[in-house]
Design a protein around this motif. Structure first.
Motif, PDB file in Angstrom:
ATOM      1  N   SER A  55       9.595 -17.488 -22.020  1.00 37.14           N
ATOM      2  CA  SER A  55       8.059 -17.166 -22.340  1.00 37.14           C
ATOM      3  C   SER A  55       7.397 -18.146 -23.149  1.00 37.14           C
ATOM      4  CB  SER A  55       8.000 -15.547 -22.734  1.00 37.14           C
ATOM      5  OG  SER A  55       6.442 -15.393 -22.759  1.00 37.14           O
ATOM      6  N   GLY A  56       8.108 -18.221 -24.482  1.00 40.66           N
ATOM      7  CA  GLY A  56       7.614 -19.098 -25.405  1.00 40.66           C
ATOM      8  C   GLY A  56       7.645 -20.666 -25.262  1.00 40.66           C
ATOM      9  N   TRP A  57       8.601 -20.943 -24.360  1.00 40.16           N
ATOM     10  CA  TRP A  57       8.470 -22.193 -24.031  1.00 40.16           C
ATOM     11  C   TRP A  57       7.250 -22.338 -22.811  1.00 40.16           C
ATOM     12  CZ3 TRP A  57      10.017 -24.235 -18.601  1.00 40.16           C
ATOM     13  CH2 TRP A  57       9.925 -25.599 -18.579  1.00 40.16           C
ATOM     14  N   TYR A  58       7.021 -21.717 -21.944  1.00 45.39           N
ATOM     15  CA  TYR A  58       5.887 -21.760 -20.939  1.00 45.39           C
ATOM     16  C   TYR A  58       4.667 -21.658 -21.940  1.00 45.39           C
ATOM     17  CZ  TYR A  58       8.215 -21.378 -16.653  1.00 45.39           C
ATOM     18  OH  TYR A  58       9.204 -21.548 -15.507  1.00 45.39           O
ATOM     19  N   CYS A  59       4.427 -20.780 -22.772  1.00 51.56           N
ATOM     20  CA  CYS A  59       3.341 -20.742 -23.797  1.00 51.56           C
ATOM     21  C   CYS A  59       3.133 -22.112 -24.380  1.00 51.56           C
ATOM     22  CB  CYS A  59       3.312 -19.487 -24.918  1.00 51.56           C
ATOM     23  SG  CYS A  59       3.342 -18.014 -24.098  1.00 51.56           S
ATOM     24  N   TYR A  60       4.104 -22.500 -25.016  1.00 56.39           N
ATOM     25  CA  TYR A  60       3.785 -23.889 -25.779  1.00 56.39           C
ATOM     26  C   TYR A  60       3.546 -25.072 -24.886  1.00 56.39           C
ATOM     27  CZ  TYR A  60       4.502 -27.584 -28.981  1.00 56.39           C
ATOM     28  OH  TYR A  60       4.343 -28.906 -29.741  1.00 56.39           O
ATOM     29  N   ARG A  61       4.026 -24.918 -23.735  1.00 59.95           N
ATOM     30  CA  ARG A  61       3.938 -26.183 -22.629  1.00 59.95           C
ATOM     31  C   ARG A  61       2.126 -25.970 -22.235  1.00 59.95           C
ATOM     32  NH1 ARG A  61       7.527 -27.785 -17.539  1.00 59.95           N
ATOM     33  NH2 ARG A  61       6.275 -25.759 -16.636  1.00 59.95           N
TER      34      ARG A  61
END
Length: 237
Positions: A144-150
């Motif tokens: 989730s955190g990676w998708y949010c950052y991207r």
């Protein structure tokens, strides 16, 4: 505590099938045990970990566990499969049905946001793919955190100057913050710690993410996207 999780593998008409497996594992320093099986794309997982007693944590853990096995199957057969855990039952009978929506992230003016979003995705690839990543963050708890950052980084790329390389530098981020009223500190403290290990493939250092931390990351991302949507509405076409 012991949990039973029920879900599906999509696309459901693939009729994914594998026999019952039983394994031991460690979760947050605790030893546990699970069984998992899938019959015609219907998943059943029994997950037992002494250090866990809440349904949300069990949902995230079983979701990730099931996706790992289904991905191994997809690797073998050349197929792309995804997992949806819909029901988790605790051994004392407490249960929860999990759907795709997070009420805390819903806008009050849903129809207006939908119309504005539909208009912008048709002409703005940065917003279009940022939305896709944001929605992936709502269903993929581990990444989730990676998708949010991207998703936020895609919005930053909308502020690249002509002829600039395809990666936003500090000046690009600053232009985004100035235009949208976003905060570097928020992105650095809320998104990057969860995103950076995944961005660099360092899975052994991916930190545990609580439900509250995940919600904070999704709320921040949603707000950046909404600010960009309003910014583009006011900008000359």
């Amino acid at each position: 505590m012991k949990f039973t999780a029920i879900g599906r593998v999509y696309p459901e008409n693939a009729a994914v099938w594998f026999d019952r497996l039983e394994r031991t594992f460690r979760h947050c320093g605790q030893s546990g045990r699970y069984t998992i099986e899938c019959k015609v794309s219907q998943l059943l997982i029994v997950w037992d970990c002494p250090g866990v007693d809440d349904l949300d944590t069990a949902k995230i853990a079983t979701d990730n566990l099931a996706q790992s096995y289904v991905s191994a199957l997809g690797f073998a057969f050349g197929g792309g499969y995804s997992v949806d855990i819909t029901l988790v039952i605790r051994e004392d009978g407490q249960s929860h049905f999990f759907g795709p929506k997070t009420p805390a992230l819903e806008f009050a003016d849903t129809q207006q946001v939908f119309r504005d979003g539909m208009s912008l995705v048709a002409r703005d690839p940065h917003f279009r793919f940022a939305l896709i990543d944001y929605c992936n963050s709502l269903t993929n708890h581990v990444q989730s955190g990676w998708y949010c950052y991207r998703a936020v980084e895609a919005i930053a790329c909308a502020f690249l100057e002509e002829g600039q390389c395809d990666k936003p530098d500090n000046q690009t981020w600053n232009r985004m913050h100035a235009a949208l009223g976003t905060s570097k500190q928020d992105i650095t403290s809320i998104l990057k710690p969860k995103a950076d290990p995944i961005r660099h493939g360092n899975w052994s250092n991916v930190p545990e993410t609580t439900i509250a931390e995940r919600l904070a990351a999704c709320q921040l991302t949603r707000d950046v996207l909404k600010k960009y949507l309003e910014y583009r509405k006011q900008a000359p076409q």
